[in-house]
Every structure is written in C-alpha cells, then in structure tokens.
Motif scaffolding. Structure first.
Motif, PDB file in Angstrom:
ATOM      1  N   TYR A   2       0.821  -1.209   0.000  1.00 39.52           N
ATOM      2  CA  TYR A   2       0.000   0.000   0.000  1.00 39.52           C
ATOM      3  C   TYR A   2       0.859   1.265   0.000  1.00 39.52           C
ATOM      4  O   TYR A   2       0.459   2.295  -0.546  1.00 39.52           O
ATOM      5  CB  TYR A   2      -0.978  -0.023   1.167  1.00 39.52           C
ATOM      6  CG  TYR A   2      -2.212  -0.831   0.869  1.00 39.52           C
ATOM      7  CD1 TYR A   2      -3.169  -0.360  -0.026  1.00 39.52           C
ATOM      8  CD2 TYR A   2      -2.425  -2.085   1.450  1.00 39.52           C
ATOM      9  CE1 TYR A   2      -4.303  -1.105  -0.330  1.00 39.52           C
ATOM     10  CE2 TYR A   2      -3.552  -2.835   1.157  1.00 39.52           C
ATOM     11  CZ  TYR A   2      -4.486  -2.343   0.260  1.00 39.52           C
ATOM     12  OH  TYR A   2      -5.603  -3.077  -0.048  1.00 39.52           O
ATOM     13  N   LYS A   3       2.026   1.194   0.599  1.00 42.13           N
ATOM     14  CA  LYS A   3       2.935   2.346   0.521  1.00 42.13           C
ATOM     15  C   LYS A   3       3.366   2.596  -0.925  1.00 42.13           C
ATOM     16  O   LYS A   3       3.489   3.749  -1.357  1.00 42.13           O
ATOM     17  CB  LYS A   3       4.165   2.110   1.411  1.00 42.13           C
ATOM     18  CG  LYS A   3       3.875   2.236   2.903  1.00 42.13           C
ATOM     19  CD  LYS A   3       5.112   1.921   3.728  1.00 42.13           C
ATOM     20  CE  LYS A   3       4.790   2.023   5.219  1.00 42.13           C
ATOM     21  NZ  LYS A   3       5.939   1.597   6.062  1.00 42.13           N
ATOM     22  N   GLN A   4       3.590   1.502  -1.664  1.00 42.72           N
ATOM     23  CA  GLN A   4       3.929   1.659  -3.078  1.00 42.72           C
ATOM     24  C   GLN A   4       2.764   2.264  -3.853  1.00 42.72           C
ATOM     25  O   GLN A   4       2.962   3.071  -4.766  1.00 42.72           O
ATOM     26  CB  GLN A   4       4.320   0.309  -3.684  1.00 42.72           C
ATOM     27  CG  GLN A   4       5.680  -0.213  -3.249  1.00 42.72           C
ATOM     28  CD  GLN A   4       6.810   0.691  -3.702  1.00 42.72           C
ATOM     29  OE1 GLN A   4       7.203   1.610  -2.990  1.00 42.72           O
ATOM     30  NE2 GLN A   4       7.337   0.444  -4.887  1.00 42.72           N
ATOM     31  N   ARG A   5       1.545   1.899  -3.489  1.00 45.35           N
ATOM     32  CA  ARG A   5       0.367   2.484  -4.124  1.00 45.35           C
ATOM     33  C   ARG A   5       0.298   3.987  -3.849  1.00 45.35           C
ATOM     34  O   ARG A   5      -0.038   4.778  -4.733  1.00 45.35           O
ATOM     35  CB  ARG A   5      -0.903   1.801  -3.614  1.00 45.35           C
ATOM     36  CG  ARG A   5      -1.096   0.374  -4.101  1.00 45.35           C
ATOM     37  CD  ARG A   5      -2.242  -0.283  -3.338  1.00 45.35           C
ATOM     38  NE  ARG A   5      -2.426  -1.662  -3.719  1.00 45.35           N
ATOM     39  CZ  ARG A   5      -3.371  -2.078  -4.559  1.00 45.35           C
ATOM     40  NH1 ARG A   5      -4.186  -1.208  -5.121  1.00 45.35           N
ATOM     41  NH2 ARG A   5      -3.486  -3.362  -4.854  1.00 45.35           N
ATOM     42  N   VAL A   6       0.612   4.358  -2.602  1.00 48.12           N
ATOM     43  CA  VAL A   6       0.641   5.781  -2.266  1.00 48.12           C
ATOM     44  C   VAL A   6       1.716   6.491  -3.091  1.00 48.12           C
ATOM     45  O   VAL A   6       1.514   7.607  -3.579  1.00 48.12           O
ATOM     46  CB  VAL A   6       0.886   5.988  -0.752  1.00 48.12           C
ATOM     47  CG1 VAL A   6       1.051   7.474  -0.433  1.00 48.12           C
ATOM     48  CG2 VAL A   6      -0.261   5.401   0.059  1.00 48.12           C
ATOM     49  N   GLY A   7       2.864   5.830  -3.253  1.00 44.37           N
ATOM     50  CA  GLY A   7       3.936   6.401  -4.075  1.00 44.37           C
ATOM     51  C   GLY A   7       3.488   6.620  -5.516  1.00 44.37           C
ATOM     52  O   GLY A   7       3.789   7.652  -6.130  1.00 44.37           O
ATOM     53  N   LEU A   8       2.760   5.646  -6.066  1.00 37.80           N
ATOM     54  CA  LEU A   8       2.228   5.815  -7.415  1.00 37.80           C
ATOM     55  C   LEU A   8       1.209   6.945  -7.471  1.00 37.80           C
ATOM     56  O   LEU A   8       1.188   7.741  -8.418  1.00 37.80           O
ATOM     57  CB  LEU A   8       1.572   4.510  -7.888  1.00 37.80           C
ATOM     58  CG  LEU A   8       2.486   3.459  -8.503  1.00 37.80           C
ATOM     59  CD1 LEU A   8       1.707   2.177  -8.771  1.00 37.80           C
ATOM     60  CD2 LEU A   8       3.100   3.954  -9.802  1.00 37.80           C
ATOM     61  N   ALA A   9       0.369   7.024  -6.442  1.00 39.40           N
ATOM     62  CA  ALA A   9      -0.650   8.067  -6.399  1.00 39.40           C
ATOM     63  C   ALA A   9      -0.012   9.458  -6.376  1.00 39.40           C
ATOM     64  O   ALA A   9      -0.474  10.374  -7.071  1.00 39.40           O
ATOM     65  CB  ALA A   9      -1.551   7.866  -5.185  1.00 39.40           C
ATOM     66  N   GLN A  10       1.063   9.622  -5.578  1.00 37.13           N
ATOM     67  CA  GLN A  10       1.709  10.939  -5.530  1.00 37.13           C
ATOM     68  C   GLN A  10       2.380  11.277  -6.851  1.00 37.13           C
ATOM     69  O   GLN A  10       2.477  12.443  -7.231  1.00 37.13           O
ATOM     70  CB  GLN A  10       2.709  11.019  -4.362  1.00 37.13           C
ATOM     71  CG  GLN A  10       3.952  10.152  -4.454  1.00 37.13           C
ATOM     72  CD  GLN A  10       5.049  10.705  -5.342  1.00 37.13           C
ATOM     73  OE1 GLN A  10       5.138  11.915  -5.538  1.00 37.13           O
ATOM     74  NE2 GLN A  10       5.863   9.822  -5.895  1.00 37.13           N
ATOM     75  N   ALA A  11       2.874  10.250  -7.559  1.00 37.80           N
ATOM     76  CA  ALA A  11       3.494  10.497  -8.866  1.00 37.80           C
ATOM     77  C   ALA A  11       2.463  10.902  -9.911  1.00 37.80           C
ATOM     78  O   ALA A  11       2.792  11.567 -10.900  1.00 37.80           O
ATOM     79  CB  ALA A  11       4.246   9.244  -9.326  1.00 37.80           C
ATOM     80  N   LEU A  12       1.204  10.508  -9.694  1.00 37.31           N
ATOM     81  CA  LEU A  12       0.149  10.754 -10.679  1.00 37.31           C
ATOM     82  C   LEU A  12      -0.771  11.910 -10.313  1.00 37.31           C
ATOM     83  O   LEU A  12      -1.629  12.291 -11.118  1.00 37.31           O
ATOM     84  CB  LEU A  12      -0.704   9.484 -10.833  1.00 37.31           C
ATOM     85  CG  LEU A  12      -0.040   8.291 -11.503  1.00 37.31           C
ATOM     86  CD1 LEU A  12      -0.844   7.024 -11.241  1.00 37.31           C
ATOM     87  CD2 LEU A  12       0.095   8.525 -13.002  1.00 37.31           C
ATOM     88  N   ILE A  13      -0.611  12.478  -9.122  1.00 37.93           N
ATOM     89  CA  ILE A  13      -1.577  13.423  -8.582  1.00 37.93           C
ATOM     90  C   ILE A  13      -1.796  14.637  -9.484  1.00 37.93           C
ATOM     91  O   ILE A  13      -2.899  15.177  -9.571  1.00 37.93           O
ATOM     92  CB  ILE A  13      -1.158  13.887  -7.154  1.00 37.93           C
ATOM     93  CG1 ILE A  13      -2.294  14.662  -6.468  1.00 37.93           C
ATOM     94  CG2 ILE A  13       0.121  14.694  -7.199  1.00 37.93           C
ATOM     95  CD1 ILE A  13      -3.465  13.810  -6.086  1.00 37.93           C
TER      96      ILE A  13
END
Length: 310
Positions: free
Chosen positions: A138-149
């Motif tokens: 889930y931390k990796q998902r958050v990392g992807l989300a911040q890259a796409l925000i």
C-alpha cells in the motif's frame, strides 16, 4: 509526450556512470529499463527528471529541454524513486493533498484529484490511515498516487514493485499497464518476468551504454542463434538413439536431459534446422517421437548474456 535522450554522459569523479547514452521513448509506450546494479539506470532516470545534470548531451521531454526549462519539464513528469520517500505520520488523504498543492493542482480541483488517485490506486479502505501503518504494497500504491496526482504526461518508475508479494506485483503491474495506455512510462526493474509482461519495449544498459533495444520477443529471437530442440524418443535403446541423433548431418550437439525417458537436447548446425532429419530418422528406425519442441531463450537468458562478467 516523447522523451529524447541524446549523447548524455555523466561522471562521478573518475567513474563514468553514463557513456554517450542515446534513446527515445514515444508517447503511449511503456519502456522497460534493465541493467545490473551500477549500470546507470537510476542515473538516467534522475537526469530525465532534472534531479541531476549530465556533463554532456541533451534531454528533451515533449520538446522541452531539461537544461533550459527544468521547471516546465518537472511539471510534466511523475516520478516514483526507488526508496519511495513518504511522510509516515500523515494520513493518505492529507499526504496526497499536500503533494497535489506542491505540484500546482488548483484548489478547485485538488479534492477531486485526490479522490481520483485513491480510487485509481486502490487506496479507498486505507485513505484515512497514517502512511506508517500501511503495508509495503500500500505504501507503493501511495507512491504511485503521488506520482500521478498532477496528471503528468510522463511517468518514471524506479523499481516500483520492490518488496511486494506476488499478488501485489500483479496488481501494480495491471495498474501500470492501464496508466501506460495514455502516458509515456519508463519502468526500471530487476524482475525480468515483470518487465516482459508489462513493457512494450526493453532497453538493456550496461556500464552506462545501451547493449540491447527492442521488444522482448525481438530480443529473444535475436539472441536465439542456432536452433535448439528438446526431443523425446520412445525407445529402450537410449544409447542407440543418442548415436543416431549425433550422426545426423544437421545436428551439431546432442546431450541427455533425462536418460530414463530418452529425452535429449539438440543443437542444430548454423543456419539449418534438424527437425525434418529427426523425423525421417525416427520413421526409418520405427521409433515414436514423444516430444519435439523448440527451446526459446527468455529475457533472463538475454540479460545474462549481454551483462555477464559485471
């Protein structure tokens, strides 16, 4: 948005991390970036994202130079570095809101954009938790989300599935493929099966230079070289079968894979196929062929051959 890297060189003291490196990534393409540790993958990604400046060469993203207008280039790129730095004491929603503000998302749109990223990255059940309480996946998902925000046109992902379990890897891989339909993606990974399953094209770098560039299938075919076959023959005369195969003009080498099952690995001579000769020989001997399949090299074989000794 295309990425064009032309003749970049980067040195750290006496060490040359990148050596006159050039390549292009087209819009809507997912590029797999492979290489052994220290090959220059992360250095290249940092140069594209304006985190470091090459000693020589030029990089343009969507026609904009990273040297001349770095702020404009940064605004069009989403970057997930290998170590995925996160503020562990912030909740997922607060963190993504904070990053959205940093990336210039308007106040009128930021809530909707955060909700979109939470939905896209599968974070709905975790959105009010502190990031420090989340699993690695889930931390990796958050990392992807911040890259796409900020809805970038280019996505740079450095080892995005590091530390994930097989189920999480499949989920992140699916997400990257969905994102790659609309964006330009560069994906670095040590998991070759992941690259083969996710990427449209593979670029292998070694000692700061490109040693292979093509689709996974084209790289396998290019490395295939001589025909390699796995042949099973139904006969109790295993040694006789071995000798008969070795005597064929089209066959260069024969080796036992399984003596009990009379299973052989056969390498044909350069530029020829031994399939027809094997069939005719077995018909003449009255033997049944239980298996005759080509042995294809996988991406791991190609990678090892191109980077061995490093």
């Amino acid at each position: 948005m295309d990425i064009l890297v032309e003749n970049i060189t980067k040195t750290y003291g006496t060490q040359k991390a990148l050596d006159n490196l050039s390549f292009q990534v087209k819009t809507g393409e997912i590029l797999g970036f492979l290489g052994p540790n220290g090959a220059g993958k992360t250095t290249t990604m940092k140069a594209i994202t304006c985190y470091i400046t090459p000693n020589e060469g030029t990089i343009t993203v969507g026609g904009k130079s990273v040297h001349e207008v770095p702020d404009e280039v940064k605004s069009s790129i989403g970057y997930l570095p290998e170590n995925n730095p996160l503020y562990l004491d912030m909740t997922v929603v607060d963190y993504l809101t904070f990053i959205g503000e940093l990336q210039g998302v308007s106040k009128a749109n930021i809530q909707a954009q955060v909700e979109k990223m939470i939905r896209l990255c599968g974070l709905n059940l975790e959105k009010h938790k502190k990031i420090g309480q989340l699993s690695k996946g889930y931390k990796q998902r958050v990392g992807l989300a911040q890259a796409l925000i900020h809805d970038p046109e280019v996505l740079i992902l450095d080892e995005p599935t590091t530390g994930l379990d097989p189920n999480q890897i499949i989920e992140i891989r699916k997400l990257i493929k969905e994102i790659g339909r609309e964006k330009t993606v560069i994906l670095s990974s040590h998991i070759l099966a992941e690259v083969e399953a996710t990427c449209d094209r593979v670029l292998i770098i070694n000692k700061g230079q490109i040693v292979a560039d093509g689709t996974p299938e084209s790289l396998r075919k290019e490395a295939q070289g001589k025909e390699l076959l796995k042949v099973g023959i139904s006969t109790s005369e295993r040694n006789e079968a071995y000798k008969a195969l070795a005597d064929l003009d089209e066959v260069e080498t024969v080796s036992f894979i399984d003596t009990d099952a009379s299973l052989f690995e056969i390498e044909s001579g350069t530029g020829c196929s031994s399939v027809e000769a094997i069939f005719k020989m077995c018909v003449h001997k009255g033997w049944y062929i239980t298996q005759l399949t080509p042995v294809e090299k996988n991406l791991e074989d190609v990678f090892r051959e191109l980077t061995q000794g490093n």
